[in-house]
Design a protein around this motif. Structure first.
Motif, PDB file in Angstrom:
ATOM      1  N   UNK A 119       0.795  -1.213   0.000  1.00 16.54           N
ATOM      2  CA  UNK A 119       0.000   0.000   0.000  1.00 16.54           C
ATOM      3  C   UNK A 119       0.840   1.281   0.000  1.00 16.54           C
ATOM      4  N   UNK A 120       2.147   1.174  -0.183  1.00 15.85           N
ATOM      5  CA  UNK A 120       2.978   2.374  -0.186  1.00 15.85           C
ATOM      6  C   UNK A 120       3.169   2.898  -1.605  1.00 15.85           C
ATOM      7  N   UNK A 121       3.357   4.210  -1.716  1.00 17.94           N
ATOM      8  CA  UNK A 121       3.653   4.776  -3.029  1.00 17.94           C
ATOM      9  C   UNK A 121       5.166   4.859  -3.189  1.00 17.94           C
ATOM     10  N   UNK A 122       5.633   5.151  -4.400  1.00 19.34           N
ATOM     11  CA  UNK A 122       7.054   5.001  -4.702  1.00 19.34           C
ATOM     12  C   UNK A 122       7.962   5.885  -3.847  1.00 19.34           C
ATOM     13  N   UNK A 123       7.448   7.016  -3.374  1.00 18.21           N
ATOM     14  CA  UNK A 123       8.282   7.904  -2.561  1.00 18.21           C
ATOM     15  C   UNK A 123       8.733   7.277  -1.265  1.00 18.21           C
ATOM     16  N   UNK A 124       8.022   6.253  -0.806  1.00 21.15           N
ATOM     17  CA  UNK A 124       8.381   5.583   0.440  1.00 21.15           C
ATOM     18  C   UNK A 124       9.628   4.722   0.297  1.00 21.15           C
ATOM     19  N   UNK A 125      10.073   4.516  -0.923  1.00 20.90           N
ATOM     20  CA  UNK A 125      11.233   3.656  -1.166  1.00 20.90           C
ATOM     21  C   UNK A 125      12.530   4.444  -1.298  1.00 20.90           C
ATOM     22  N   UNK A 126      12.461   5.752  -1.112  1.00 16.82           N
ATOM     23  CA  UNK A 126      13.634   6.604  -1.342  1.00 16.82           C
ATOM     24  C   UNK A 126      14.587   6.702  -0.166  1.00 16.82           C
ATOM     25  N   UNK A 127      14.298   6.010   0.926  1.00 20.85           N
ATOM     26  CA  UNK A 127      15.228   6.017   2.049  1.00 20.85           C
ATOM     27  C   UNK A 127      14.604   6.514   3.341  1.00 20.85           C
ATOM     28  N   UNK A 128      15.408   6.475   4.410  1.00 22.09           N
ATOM     29  CA  UNK A 128      14.921   6.827   5.741  1.00 22.09           C
ATOM     30  C   UNK A 128      14.810   8.336   5.911  1.00 22.09           C
ATOM     31  N   UNK A 129      14.084   8.725   6.944  1.00 18.11           N
ATOM     32  CA  UNK A 129      13.829  10.132   7.195  1.00 18.11           C
ATOM     33  C   UNK A 129      13.521  10.332   8.669  1.00 18.11           C
ATOM     34  N   UNK A 130      14.101  11.388   9.270  1.00 17.65           N
ATOM     35  CA  UNK A 130      13.778  11.768  10.638  1.00 17.65           C
ATOM     36  C   UNK A 130      13.401  13.245  10.636  1.00 17.65           C
ATOM     37  N   UNK A 131      12.308  13.571  11.299  1.00 13.85           N
ATOM     38  CA  UNK A 131      11.848  14.949  11.424  1.00 13.85           C
ATOM     39  C   UNK A 131      11.857  15.337  12.895  1.00 13.85           C
ATOM     40  N   UNK A 132      12.355  16.528  13.192  1.00 18.88           N
ATOM     41  CA  UNK A 132      12.455  17.016  14.566  1.00 18.88           C
ATOM     42  C   UNK A 132      11.714  18.331  14.708  1.00 18.88           C
ATOM     43  N   UNK A 133      11.046  18.511  15.842  1.00 17.51           N
ATOM     44  CA  UNK A 133      10.436  19.798  16.172  1.00 17.51           C
ATOM     45  C   UNK A 133      11.056  20.298  17.465  1.00 17.51           C
ATOM     46  N   UNK A 134      11.623  21.492  17.439  1.00 23.05           N
ATOM     47  CA  UNK A 134      12.274  22.060  18.607  1.00 23.05           C
ATOM     48  C   UNK A 134      11.260  22.709  19.534  1.00 23.05           C
ATOM     49  N   UNK A 135      11.697  23.102  20.729  1.00 21.91           N
ATOM     50  CA  UNK A 135      10.812  23.766  21.682  1.00 21.91           C
ATOM     51  C   UNK A 135      10.355  25.122  21.165  1.00 21.91           C
ATOM     52  N   UNK A 136      11.092  25.678  20.180  1.00 23.52           N
ATOM     53  CA  UNK A 136      10.687  26.936  19.550  1.00 23.52           C
ATOM     54  C   UNK A 136       9.807  26.678  18.335  1.00 23.52           C
ATOM     55  N   UNK A 137       9.437  25.403  18.145  1.00 24.87           N
ATOM     56  CA  UNK A 137       8.562  24.964  17.053  1.00 24.87           C
ATOM     57  C   UNK A 137       9.206  25.160  15.676  1.00 24.87           C
ATOM     58  N   UNK A 138      10.529  25.046  15.658  1.00 28.28           N
ATOM     59  CA  UNK A 138      11.247  24.987  14.389  1.00 28.28           C
ATOM     60  C   UNK A 138      11.371  23.522  13.997  1.00 28.28           C
ATOM     61  N   UNK A 139      11.376  23.262  12.705  1.00 32.30           N
ATOM     62  CA  UNK A 139      11.432  21.885  12.214  1.00 32.30           C
ATOM     63  C   UNK A 139      12.736  21.626  11.462  1.00 32.30           C
ATOM     64  N   UNK A 140      13.303  20.451  11.711  1.00 29.93           N
ATOM     65  CA  UNK A 140      14.510  20.004  11.020  1.00 29.93           C
ATOM     66  C   UNK A 140      14.215  18.659  10.361  1.00 29.93           C
ATOM     67  N   UNK A 141      14.887  18.392   9.271  1.00 29.33           N
ATOM     68  CA  UNK A 141      14.775  17.090   8.605  1.00 29.33           C
ATOM     69  C   UNK A 141      16.167  16.485   8.480  1.00 29.33           C
ATOM     70  N   UNK A 142      16.258  15.204   8.755  1.00 34.23           N
ATOM     71  CA  UNK A 142      17.555  14.510   8.707  1.00 34.23           C
ATOM     72  C   UNK A 142      17.425  13.287   7.820  1.00 34.23           C
ATOM     73  N   UNK A 143      18.308  13.188   6.832  1.00 33.18           N
ATOM     74  CA  UNK A 143      18.328  12.024   5.943  1.00 33.18           C
ATOM     75  C   UNK A 143      19.719  11.419   5.954  1.00 33.18           C
ATOM     76  N   UNK A 144      19.782  10.116   5.724  1.00 35.70           N
ATOM     77  CA  UNK A 144      21.064   9.414   5.782  1.00 35.70           C
ATOM     78  C   UNK A 144      21.054   8.260   4.798  1.00 35.70           C
ATOM     79  N   UNK A 145      22.168   8.078   4.098  1.00 32.76           N
ATOM     80  CA  UNK A 145      22.269   6.974   3.134  1.00 32.76           C
ATOM     81  C   UNK A 145      23.724   6.678   2.831  1.00 32.76           C
ATOM     82  N   UNK A 146      24.155   5.429   3.024  1.00 32.76           N
ATOM     83  CA  UNK A 146      25.494   4.963   2.654  1.00 32.76           C
ATOM     84  C   UNK A 146      26.609   5.901   3.094  1.00 32.76           C
ATOM     85  N   UNK A 147      26.604   6.248   4.385  1.00 28.89           N
ATOM     86  CA  UNK A 147      27.695   7.039   4.926  1.00 28.89           C
ATOM     87  C   UNK A 147      27.585   8.530   4.706  1.00 28.89           C
TER      88      UNK A 147
END
Length: 252
Positions: free
Chosen positions: A183-211
């Motif tokens: 049931x996943x669409x192709x974008x789900x196969x592009x790798x891992x993803x982490x999203x962070x929300x700070x106490x100031x409600x700022x958002x960061x995105x972190x991606x990682x692949x092969x070092x």
């Protein structure tokens, strides 16, 4: 260490015998090919009359507990009020059993020395404590089906890992969802993803692949990942369905 040893008239063989190592091992430490252990530094300090100077070097010889590229992410993560994690092939680090993590990290290429390995493993295990120690921080996980079926350590190890997911999922601030392969669409196969929300409600995105990794803070970039993660969650099984799915996998 060699300078202090020779100045004090202590042979390499004497230091090796006192510390319980071979002379070649001591030579490797003196030449920088191997990190001196705390025991060797303590013995050398006493034998050479260094008055604590060699013992004090131990702190500065410690390896980074995480690769340099990850420090900014770990700092942002430790202060986040919400952490959202999507993984495709492996169980998210915060949800790994020590057994699973040890097997996974033990297969690194190129390999690292045992001291570095144990310290990185300990760091990963300590990061998991935040799940229970920060009950007001929201943790959501979307795990693609392949990660649940990748036999890291064999079937018995994976069974224990899947049970661990069920156990951790009982925490009130932890929400685990499974994204089935059908049931996943192709974008789900592009790798891992982490999203962070700070106490100031700022958002960061972190991606990682092969070092390689990226910590993104630009609003446009982060917005696209927020939308993508929202799509993953909408396509995934809900929390109760996911727990039932994990129980079914355990029984297979």
């Amino acid at each position: 260490m060699k300078l202090w040893r020779t100045e004090a008239g202590v042979s390499r063989e004497e230091l090796a015998a006192e510390a319980g190592y071979g002379a070649e091992t001591i030579k490797s430490m003196e030449q920088g090919r191997r990190r001196p252990t705390l025991r060797v530094l303590e013995i050398a300090d006493d034998l050479c009359g260094a008055q604590g100077k060699l013992r004090a070097a131990y702190v500065y010889l410690q390896p980074d507990q995480a690769p340099a590229r990850a420090h900014a992410f770990l700092d942002a993560e430790s202060n986040a009020i919400a952490v959202h994690n999507y993984q495709t092939i492996l169980i998210p680090g915060r949800l790994q059993t020590e057994e699973y993590a040890r097997i996974l990290m033990g297969g690194q290429c190129p390999p690292v020395d045992q001291t570095t390995f144990e310290e990185r493993l300990a760091t990963r295990m300590r990061r998991q404590e935040m799940l229970a120690q920060k009950p007001t921080t929201l943790f959501t996980f979307v795990i693609y089906e392949a990660a649940l079926r990748t036999m890291v350590g064999g079937r018995e190890a994976m069974t224990r890992q899947l049970q661990h997911l069920l156990d951790v999922g009982e925490l009130p601030n932890v929400f685990i969802q499974v994204l089935p392969a059908d049931r996943c669409y192709h974008g789900a196969l592009n790798g891992s993803l982490v999203l962070l929300e700070s106490s100031e409600h700022e958002h960061h995105a972190y991606t990682e692949c092969q070092g390689t990794s990226n910590l993104l803070t630009e609003r446009g970039d982060v917005s696209s990942f927020l939308q993508r993660y929202g799509m993953f969650r909408s396509q995934a099984l809900n929390v109760d369905e996911s727990a039932a799915y994990l129980r079914k996998l355990i029984q297979e």
